[in-house]
Motif scaffolding. Structure first.
Motif, PDB file in Angstrom:
ATOM      1  N   LEU A   5       4.463  -1.378  -3.283  1.00 20.42           N
ATOM      2  CA  LEU A   5       4.837  -2.227  -4.419  1.00 20.42           C
ATOM      3  C   LEU A   5       5.228  -3.621  -3.968  1.00 20.42           C
ATOM      4  O   LEU A   5       5.474  -4.500  -4.798  1.00 20.42           O
ATOM      5  N   LYS A   6       5.232  -3.871  -2.658  1.00 20.61           N
ATOM      6  CA  LYS A   6       5.380  -5.255  -2.180  1.00 20.61           C
ATOM      7  C   LYS A   6       4.231  -6.081  -2.741  1.00 20.61           C
ATOM      8  O   LYS A   6       4.393  -7.264  -3.041  1.00 20.61           O
ATOM      9  N   ASP A   7       3.085  -5.421  -2.923  1.00 17.75           N
ATOM     10  CA  ASP A   7       1.926  -6.048  -3.555  1.00 17.75           C
ATOM     11  C   ASP A   7       1.743  -5.442  -4.940  1.00 17.75           C
ATOM     12  O   ASP A   7       0.738  -4.771  -5.229  1.00 17.75           O
ATOM     13  N   ALA A   8       2.732  -5.665  -5.800  1.00 15.67           N
ATOM     14  CA  ALA A   8       2.762  -4.986  -7.101  1.00 15.67           C
ATOM     15  C   ALA A   8       1.566  -5.340  -7.973  1.00 15.67           C
ATOM     16  O   ALA A   8       1.027  -4.477  -8.673  1.00 15.67           O
ATOM     17  N   LEU A  28       0.352  -3.175  11.888  1.00 17.24           N
ATOM     18  CA  LEU A  28       1.196  -2.231  11.154  1.00 17.24           C
ATOM     19  C   LEU A  28       2.679  -2.428  11.434  1.00 17.24           C
ATOM     20  O   LEU A  28       3.084  -2.728  12.561  1.00 17.24           O
ATOM     21  N   HIS A  29       3.461  -2.300  10.399  1.00 17.45           N
ATOM     22  CA  HIS A  29       4.916  -2.353  10.492  1.00 17.45           C
ATOM     23  C   HIS A  29       5.496  -1.138   9.765  1.00 17.45           C
ATOM     24  O   HIS A  29       4.749  -0.266   9.304  1.00 17.45           O
ATOM     25  N   GLU A  30       6.800  -1.090   9.668  1.00 19.48           N
ATOM     26  CA  GLU A  30       7.473   0.075   9.108  1.00 19.48           C
ATOM     27  C   GLU A  30       7.095   0.289   7.636  1.00 19.48           C
ATOM     28  O   GLU A  30       7.102   1.405   7.130  1.00 19.48           O
ATOM     29  N   MET A  86       9.192  -6.565   4.543  1.00 15.15           N
ATOM     30  CA  MET A  86       8.321  -6.461   5.704  1.00 15.15           C
ATOM     31  C   MET A  86       6.911  -6.885   5.299  1.00 15.15           C
ATOM     32  O   MET A  86       6.430  -6.532   4.231  1.00 15.15           O
ATOM     33  N   SER A  87       6.269  -7.651   6.148  1.00 16.85           N
ATOM     34  CA  SER A  87       4.916  -8.130   5.888  1.00 16.85           C
ATOM     35  C   SER A  87       4.293  -8.550   7.209  1.00 16.85           C
ATOM     36  O   SER A  87       4.967  -9.137   8.056  1.00 16.85           O
ATOM     37  N   SER A  88       3.001  -8.255   7.364  1.00 15.88           N
ATOM     38  CA  SER A  88       2.327  -8.649   8.605  1.00 15.88           C
ATOM     39  C   SER A  88       2.440 -10.155   8.840  1.00 15.88           C
ATOM     40  O   SER A  88       2.514 -10.614   9.971  1.00 15.88           O
ATOM     41  N   ARG A  89       2.466 -10.926   7.772  1.00 13.78           N
ATOM     42  CA  ARG A  89       2.485 -12.384   7.893  1.00 13.78           C
ATOM     43  C   ARG A  89       3.848 -12.927   8.330  1.00 13.78           C
ATOM     44  O   ARG A  89       3.969 -14.095   8.668  1.00 13.78           O
ATOM     45  N   ASN A  90       4.877 -12.073   8.342  1.00  8.12           N
ATOM     46  CA  ASN A  90       6.184 -12.549   8.814  1.00  8.12           C
ATOM     47  C   ASN A  90       6.121 -13.043  10.253  1.00  8.12           C
ATOM     48  O   ASN A  90       6.925 -13.882  10.672  1.00  8.12           O
TER      49      ASN A  90
END
Ligand SMILES: Nc1ncnc2c1ncn2[C@@H]1O[C@H](COP(=O)(O)OP(=O)(O)OP(=O)(O)O)[C@@H](O)[C@H]1O
Ligand SMILES: CC(C)(CO)[C@@H](O)C(=O)[O-]
Ligand code: BAL
Length: 287
Positions: A149-152, A34-36, A185-189
């Protein structure tokens, strides 16, 4: 906050809540780490719901061969700290065998919306997403479910599924949270090297350029906008474009000229080394 591993226990706790309370049940499905961005969904749910349910489940059905299911980042201790601070009441953390006790013979497939973008790049991905979200909706039976909406494209697919199957849940799309320098922000970052992280800024920069381009003219040619974006991304030597497409939103239909288009999405998927990042901007062209 309570951590629950079994479907039966979660259903029991939610039934108990509904027996004793009139409040709504808000649900935030995630794959953890989890991130912000996740926390913002939880806070939104907290502001609108009597009971906030978070799920953390890395869903094998939505990962294809050679993708990062095994190496997907996991940190349960930190996740629970983030979840508690953001207001989650119940955290559902099932095992794969709890969610899929037998080989899955029933899948949910949304057609049309899944033929482009990540649906084209990741064959079967959205069948996996729609199947697990449908299962989670039947387990949790939320009044509202919160998605980023990052995953729109995912939001559009889930909204279509809810509409087509008459599922009694309101889908609440939430804004993309970004790092101070603009990276979504993304877990994969976490996979990115320092140099990859630096070059990944071309994504949000390209989206900003696209917004300026669109706002500077009443109508535009889709190919011209895509070319502008691709050229900027190409300034990052490590960037390998999977897709950079401008489509009508939420239909995700291609168009040549924007004259009769109300809203568009400029959607990007770009690999930096082994890390595939997605980002997008949705722009309303006319009311
Ligand atoms: N930056 C963000 N802002 C708002 N919501 C986000 C953001 N990143 C993820 N979400 C949302 O959180 C939910 C869970 O997504 P997920 O667990 O896959 O996280 P993720 O950061 O998207 O991971 P990944 O790195 O796999 O893309 C989804 O609805 C997703 O859209
Ligand atoms: C919605 C979701 C939790 C389903 O596994 C996943 O696709 C995600 O995290 O976006
Ligand atoms: N939010 C991304 C989910 C996936 O890549 O499977």
């Amino acid at each position: 906050m309570e951590v629950i591993q079994s479907i039966a226990d979660l259903r029991s706790r939610i039934r108990e809540y509904r027996r004793k309370n009139d409040g709504s049940v808000g649900f935030v499905p995630t794959m953890g780490y989890l991130h912000e961005g996740h926390a913002s969904l939880l806070r939104k749910a907290r502001s609108q719901s009597g009971l906030v349910v978070l799920s953390i489940f890395v869903n094998p059905l939505q990962f294809g061969p050679g993708e990062d299911f095994e190496r997907y980042p996991r940190n349960t201790e930190r996740d629970l700290e983030v979840a508690e601070a953001a207001g989650a009441d119940l955290v559902f953390m099932p095992s794969v065998s709890e969610m899929y006790p037998t080989p899955t013979r029933t899948t949910v497939a949304v057609s049309g919306l899944t033929s482009r973008l990540c649906g084209a790049s990741r064959p079967g991905h959205f069948d996996g997403v729609a199947t697990v979200v449908s299962k989670l909706f039947h387990i949790v039976q939320p009044d509202q479910a919160f998605f980023g909406l990052k995953d729109a494209q995912q939001v559009a697919v889930i909204q279509q599924m809810v509409q087509d199957l008459n599922l009694p849940v309101d889908i609440v799309p939430c804004p993309t949270l970004r790092e101070q320098d603009g990276l979504a922000m993304s877990s994969r970052n976490v996979y990115l090297s320092d140099e990859e992280r630096k070059q990944a800024l071309v994504l949000s920069q390209a989206l900003d350029k696209a917004k300026e381009f669109v706002q500077s003219r009443p109508n535009f040619n889709a190919a011209e906008l895509e070319s502008l974006v691709r050229n900027h991304i190409a300034t990052a030597p490590l960037a390998v474009i999977d897709y950079a497409e401008v489509l009508a939103f939420p239909t995700l239909e291609p168009f040549e000229n924007s004259t009769h288009i109300d809203s568009i999405i400029l959607a990007l998927a770009v690999k930096f080394g082994k890390t595939r990042l997605i980002d997008n901007v949705i722009i309303q062209l006319r009311k």
